[in-house]
Design a protein around this motif. Structure first.
Motif, PDB file in Angstrom:
ATOM      1  N   ALA A 167       6.214  79.272   9.824  1.00 53.63           N
ATOM      2  CA  ALA A 167       7.363  79.861   9.134  1.00 53.63           C
ATOM      3  C   ALA A 167       7.457  79.270   7.741  1.00 53.63           C
ATOM      4  O   ALA A 167       7.039  78.143   7.505  1.00 53.63           O
ATOM      5  CB  ALA A 167       8.651  79.600   9.922  1.00 53.63           C
ATOM      6  N   TRP A 168       8.046  80.018   6.816  1.00 56.97           N
ATOM      7  CA  TRP A 168       8.148  79.564   5.428  1.00 56.97           C
ATOM      8  C   TRP A 168       9.296  80.289   4.730  1.00 56.97           C
ATOM      9  O   TRP A 168       9.846  81.259   5.242  1.00 56.97           O
ATOM     10  CB  TRP A 168       6.827  79.820   4.689  1.00 56.97           C
ATOM     11  N   ILE A 169       9.666  79.777   3.547  1.00 57.34           N
ATOM     12  CA  ILE A 169      10.681  80.447   2.741  1.00 57.34           C
ATOM     13  C   ILE A 169      10.011  81.617   2.023  1.00 57.34           C
ATOM     14  O   ILE A 169       9.168  81.425   1.149  1.00 57.34           O
ATOM     15  CB  ILE A 169      11.302  79.488   1.705  1.00 57.34           C
ATOM     16  N   GLU A 170      10.372  82.825   2.417  1.00 56.45           N
ATOM     17  CA  GLU A 170       9.787  84.018   1.800  1.00 56.45           C
ATOM     18  C   GLU A 170      10.369  84.252   0.417  1.00 56.45           C
ATOM     19  O   GLU A 170       9.655  84.627  -0.522  1.00 56.45           O
ATOM     20  CB  GLU A 170      10.017  85.229   2.696  1.00 56.45           C
ATOM     21  N   ARG A 171      11.661  84.056   0.318  1.00 59.47           N
ATOM     22  CA  ARG A 171      12.380  84.088  -0.952  1.00 59.47           C
ATOM     23  C   ARG A 171      13.687  83.354  -0.713  1.00 59.47           C
ATOM     24  O   ARG A 171      14.038  83.079   0.430  1.00 59.47           O
ATOM     25  CB  ARG A 171      12.617  85.527  -1.444  1.00 59.47           C
ATOM     26  N   PRO A 172      14.433  82.988  -1.741  1.00 62.74           N
ATOM     27  CA  PRO A 172      15.662  82.230  -1.517  1.00 62.74           C
ATOM     28  C   PRO A 172      16.578  82.875  -0.470  1.00 62.74           C
ATOM     29  O   PRO A 172      16.906  84.053  -0.571  1.00 62.74           O
ATOM     30  CB  PRO A 172      16.316  82.220  -2.904  1.00 62.74           C
ATOM     31  N   GLY A 173      16.926  82.098   0.538  1.00 64.71           N
ATOM     32  CA  GLY A 173      17.820  82.577   1.587  1.00 64.71           C
ATOM     33  C   GLY A 173      17.137  83.277   2.739  1.00 64.71           C
ATOM     34  O   GLY A 173      17.797  83.651   3.709  1.00 64.71           O
ATOM     35  N   ALA A 216      16.205  72.941   5.033  1.00 65.33           N
ATOM     36  CA  ALA A 216      16.376  74.353   5.397  1.00 65.33           C
ATOM     37  C   ALA A 216      15.153  75.182   5.014  1.00 65.33           C
ATOM     38  O   ALA A 216      15.258  76.360   4.716  1.00 65.33           O
ATOM     39  CB  ALA A 216      17.629  74.920   4.718  1.00 65.33           C
ATOM     40  N   GLY A 217      13.980  74.538   5.035  1.00 62.73           N
ATOM     41  CA  GLY A 217      12.743  75.256   4.738  1.00 62.73           C
ATOM     42  C   GLY A 217      12.259  76.044   5.940  1.00 62.73           C
ATOM     43  O   GLY A 217      13.055  76.469   6.787  1.00 62.73           O
ATOM     44  N   GLY A 218      10.934  76.228   6.049  1.00 60.44           N
ATOM     45  CA  GLY A 218      10.402  77.046   7.125  1.00 60.44           C
ATOM     46  C   GLY A 218      10.766  76.528   8.500  1.00 60.44           C
ATOM     47  O   GLY A 218      11.267  77.266   9.354  1.00 60.44           O
ATOM     48  N   VAL A 219      10.543  75.242   8.750  1.00 60.65           N
ATOM     49  CA  VAL A 219      10.816  74.660  10.067  1.00 60.65           C
ATOM     50  C   VAL A 219      12.315  74.573  10.329  1.00 60.65           C
ATOM     51  O   VAL A 219      12.833  75.101  11.310  1.00 60.65           O
ATOM     52  CB  VAL A 219      10.159  73.269  10.196  1.00 60.65           C
ATOM     53  N   GLY A 220      13.038  73.877   9.459  1.00 68.00           N
ATOM     54  CA  GLY A 220      14.472  73.705   9.660  1.00 68.00           C
ATOM     55  C   GLY A 220      15.228  75.014   9.627  1.00 68.00           C
ATOM     56  O   GLY A 220      16.117  75.256  10.450  1.00 68.00           O
ATOM     57  N   GLY A 221      14.885  75.876   8.677  1.00 68.42           N
ATOM     58  CA  GLY A 221      15.572  77.155   8.556  1.00 68.42           C
ATOM     59  C   GLY A 221      15.391  78.026   9.782  1.00 68.42           C
ATOM     60  O   GLY A 221      16.345  78.628  10.281  1.00 68.42           O
ATOM     61  N   PHE A 222      14.160  78.085  10.287  1.00 72.03           N
ATOM     62  CA  PHE A 222      13.899  78.943  11.447  1.00 72.03           C
ATOM     63  C   PHE A 222      14.585  78.419  12.705  1.00 72.03           C
ATOM     64  O   PHE A 222      15.350  79.133  13.352  1.00 72.03           O
ATOM     65  CB  PHE A 222      12.399  79.084  11.696  1.00 72.03           C
ATOM     66  N   PHE A 223      14.324  77.160  13.062  1.00 75.80           N
ATOM     67  CA  PHE A 223      14.904  76.643  14.300  1.00 75.80           C
ATOM     68  C   PHE A 223      16.424  76.517  14.210  1.00 75.80           C
ATOM     69  O   PHE A 223      17.140  76.785  15.175  1.00 75.80           O
ATOM     70  CB  PHE A 223      14.260  75.310  14.683  1.00 75.80           C
ATOM     71  N   GLY A 224      16.931  76.118  13.050  1.00 79.01           N
ATOM     72  CA  GLY A 224      18.377  76.039  12.889  1.00 79.01           C
ATOM     73  C   GLY A 224      19.034  77.404  12.997  1.00 79.01           C
ATOM     74  O   GLY A 224      20.091  77.561  13.629  1.00 79.01           O
TER      75      GLY A 224
END
Length: 214
Positions: free
Chosen positions: A184-190, A55-63
């Motif tokens: 894309a990246w994790i800016e902060r948790p969540g 659920a990082g930048g790639v997975g979080g964004f596309f998911g």
């Protein structure tokens, strides 16, 4: 007869699309698209079930975009930690100048065995984690009697991911070739920040290059 499968975010109109474009002249073209607004409710039997591993930048964004714009039933499989806890508590937030800022309620778990069989798996972990993660994904695959194998698309750095997944998952998985274009990246948790590029996309297709019957 080679195919380029394209799953793209259309710039400026916040649309998520899925198209199949044959490279040869005169071949048919199929195009499906969905507005970025909350989708019209779909009968449960037609909702695509997708697992996103990481659920990082790639997975979080596309998911997150799949859950919001395509009306898919998306489950994230991610390790425990502050990011995981924040998504469970507050939902997954996407911050994007191109596609808008929104918070999407999604399911996130630590173990694939709690998800069950899905139609497609996006593998979005780091390359150095893949050998350990790949064997844990078998609970996500359709059984041999269920018809079409589960599609597995690796979206990670490095080479050789399809071969690693194929060796670990066997014939119950249809491992495709995958490539993504995204910053894309994790800016902060969540929270996932998205900064382009303008042609943000996932490209995927049969590794043999042939046109699939499906």
């Amino acid at each position: 007869a080679n195919l380029t499968w394209r799953f793209a975010l259309t710039t400026g109109r916040s649309r998520l699309s899925d198209s199949v474009t044959p490279r040869r002249a005169g071949s048919r073209r199929r195009h499906l698209s969905a507005s970025s607004s909350p989708p019209t409710p779909t009968p449960p039997e037609h909702i695509m079930r997708i697992a996103v591993v990481g659920a990082g930048g790639v997975g979080g964004f596309f998911g997150g975009m799949l859950a919001r714009t395509a009306g898919a039933q998306v489950t994230f499989i991610a390790r425990a930690g502050a990011h995981h806890s924040a998504i469970v508590k507050n939902g997954l937030r996407i911050v994007s100048a191109e596609h808008g800022d929104f918070t999407q309620s999604v399911r996130v778990v630590e173990d694939a065995s709690s998800v069950g069989a899905v139609d497609a798996v996006l593998v979005c972990v780091k390359e150095y984690s893949l050998a350990a993660v790949a064997p844990t994904l078998t609970p996500l695959l359709h059984g041999e009697a269920d018809g079409e194998p589960t599609a597995v698309v690796p979206l990670l750095n490095g080479m050789g991911a399809p071969e690693v997944l194929e060796a670990a998952l066997g014939a119950r998985a249809r491992v495709l070739g995958g490539l993504c274009k995204v910053f894309a990246w994790i800016e902060r948790p969540g929270v996932i920040a998205h900064k382009g590029p303008s042609d943000t996309a996932v490209l995927f297709g049969e590794r043999s290059g042939g046109e699939p019957a499906r």
